[in-house]
Scaffold this active site. Sequence first.
Site, PDB file in Angstrom:
ATOM      1  N   THR A  23       0.831  -1.207   0.000  1.00 15.97           N
ATOM      2  CA  THR A  23       0.000   0.000   0.000  1.00 15.97           C
ATOM      3  C   THR A  23       0.861   1.251   0.000  1.00 15.97           C
ATOM      4  O   THR A  23       0.584   2.214  -0.720  1.00 15.97           O
ATOM      5  CB  THR A  23      -0.929   0.015   1.241  1.00 15.97           C
ATOM      6  OG1 THR A  23      -1.737  -1.155   1.207  1.00 15.97           O
ATOM      7  CG2 THR A  23      -1.796   1.245   1.259  1.00 15.97           C
ATOM      8  N   GLY A  25       3.996   1.376  -0.984  1.00 17.23           N
ATOM      9  CA  GLY A  25       4.944   1.355  -2.090  1.00 17.23           C
ATOM     10  C   GLY A  25       6.363   1.517  -1.587  1.00 17.23           C
ATOM     11  O   GLY A  25       6.723   1.084  -0.498  1.00 17.23           O
ATOM     12  N   GLU A  49      11.280 -17.671  18.057  1.00 19.20           N
ATOM     13  CA  GLU A  49      10.352 -18.741  18.437  1.00 19.20           C
ATOM     14  C   GLU A  49      10.986 -20.102  18.215  1.00 19.20           C
ATOM     15  O   GLU A  49      10.852 -21.002  19.034  1.00 19.20           O
ATOM     16  CB  GLU A  49       9.053 -18.609  17.647  1.00 19.20           C
ATOM     17  CG  GLU A  49       8.221 -17.412  18.058  1.00 19.20           C
ATOM     18  CD  GLU A  49       7.087 -17.120  17.102  1.00 19.20           C
ATOM     19  OE1 GLU A  49       6.876 -17.899  16.153  1.00 19.20           O
ATOM     20  OE2 GLU A  49       6.417 -16.105  17.309  1.00 19.20           O
ATOM     21  N   THR A  51      14.204 -20.765  18.234  1.00 23.54           N
ATOM     22  CA  THR A  51      15.250 -20.906  19.233  1.00 23.54           C
ATOM     23  C   THR A  51      14.656 -21.313  20.576  1.00 23.54           C
ATOM     24  O   THR A  51      15.189 -22.175  21.269  1.00 23.54           O
ATOM     25  CB  THR A  51      16.024 -19.580  19.373  1.00 23.54           C
ATOM     26  OG1 THR A  51      16.587 -19.265  18.106  1.00 23.54           O
ATOM     27  CG2 THR A  51      17.123 -19.690  20.400  1.00 23.54           C
ATOM     28  N   ASP A  58      15.955 -29.041  24.452  1.00 23.59           N
ATOM     29  CA  ASP A  58      17.234 -29.301  25.108  1.00 23.59           C
ATOM     30  C   ASP A  58      17.041 -29.446  26.610  1.00 23.59           C
ATOM     31  O   ASP A  58      17.571 -30.376  27.222  1.00 23.59           O
ATOM     32  CB  ASP A  58      18.220 -28.164  24.811  1.00 23.59           C
ATOM     33  CG  ASP A  58      19.550 -28.375  25.517  1.00 23.59           C
ATOM     34  OD1 ASP A  58      20.223 -29.377  25.212  1.00 23.59           O
ATOM     35  OD2 ASP A  58      19.894 -27.543  26.380  1.00 23.59           O
ATOM     36  N   LYS A  63      18.400 -32.315  30.120  1.00 22.06           N
ATOM     37  CA  LYS A  63      18.496 -31.968  31.534  1.00 22.06           C
ATOM     38  C   LYS A  63      17.500 -32.738  32.396  1.00 22.06           C
ATOM     39  O   LYS A  63      17.796 -33.070  33.534  1.00 22.06           O
ATOM     40  CB  LYS A  63      18.258 -30.465  31.746  1.00 22.06           C
ATOM     41  CG  LYS A  63      19.083 -29.546  30.867  1.00 22.06           C
ATOM     42  CD  LYS A  63      20.559 -29.632  31.174  1.00 22.06           C
ATOM     43  CE  LYS A  63      21.393 -28.574  30.488  1.00 22.06           C
ATOM     44  NZ  LYS A  63      21.500 -28.634  29.056  1.00 22.06           N
TER      45      LYS A  63
END
Length: 142
Positions: A23, A25, A49, A51, A58, A63
């Site tokens: 719109t 340009g 997101e 990551t 992880d 853990k």
Amino acid sequence: MRGPAGSEDRPGPFVSLGHALQTLGGAGYTQDFPLEQYIRDTRIDTLYEGTTAIQGMDLFFRKIARDQGGALAALIAEVEKTAADAPKSRELADAHALLGRSAGHLQAMATGLGGHLLTSLEDPFGHPSGGTRHNPAADGGG
């Protein structure tokens, strides 16, 4: 047209920003309008997101699942003990109650995720809803 975070009737933010850019340009690419910053921010948000999801996996697999949840269980036990201790002041009573409920929610989530993990080890191509996923090895790699 389907947006990355939307549906046919409600496109995702990047698609909406793309329409706004069309719109305006060429002026939309200048710093005179905040649109160029919004487009950059929307693109980088998808990286953040991803990551976050990787860090979540992880945390869970390396853990928590590593020791069958022993470290997490010990942490939850400490939190529950703290929550059960009589608060030193009346103002902390609500916080202790909330802490106890939160520890219970964390325990329920960890139990659920652990159950899904064990199920996936027994049937890697099983589907959580009870159906089955396609197993390429079972039909000759196809």
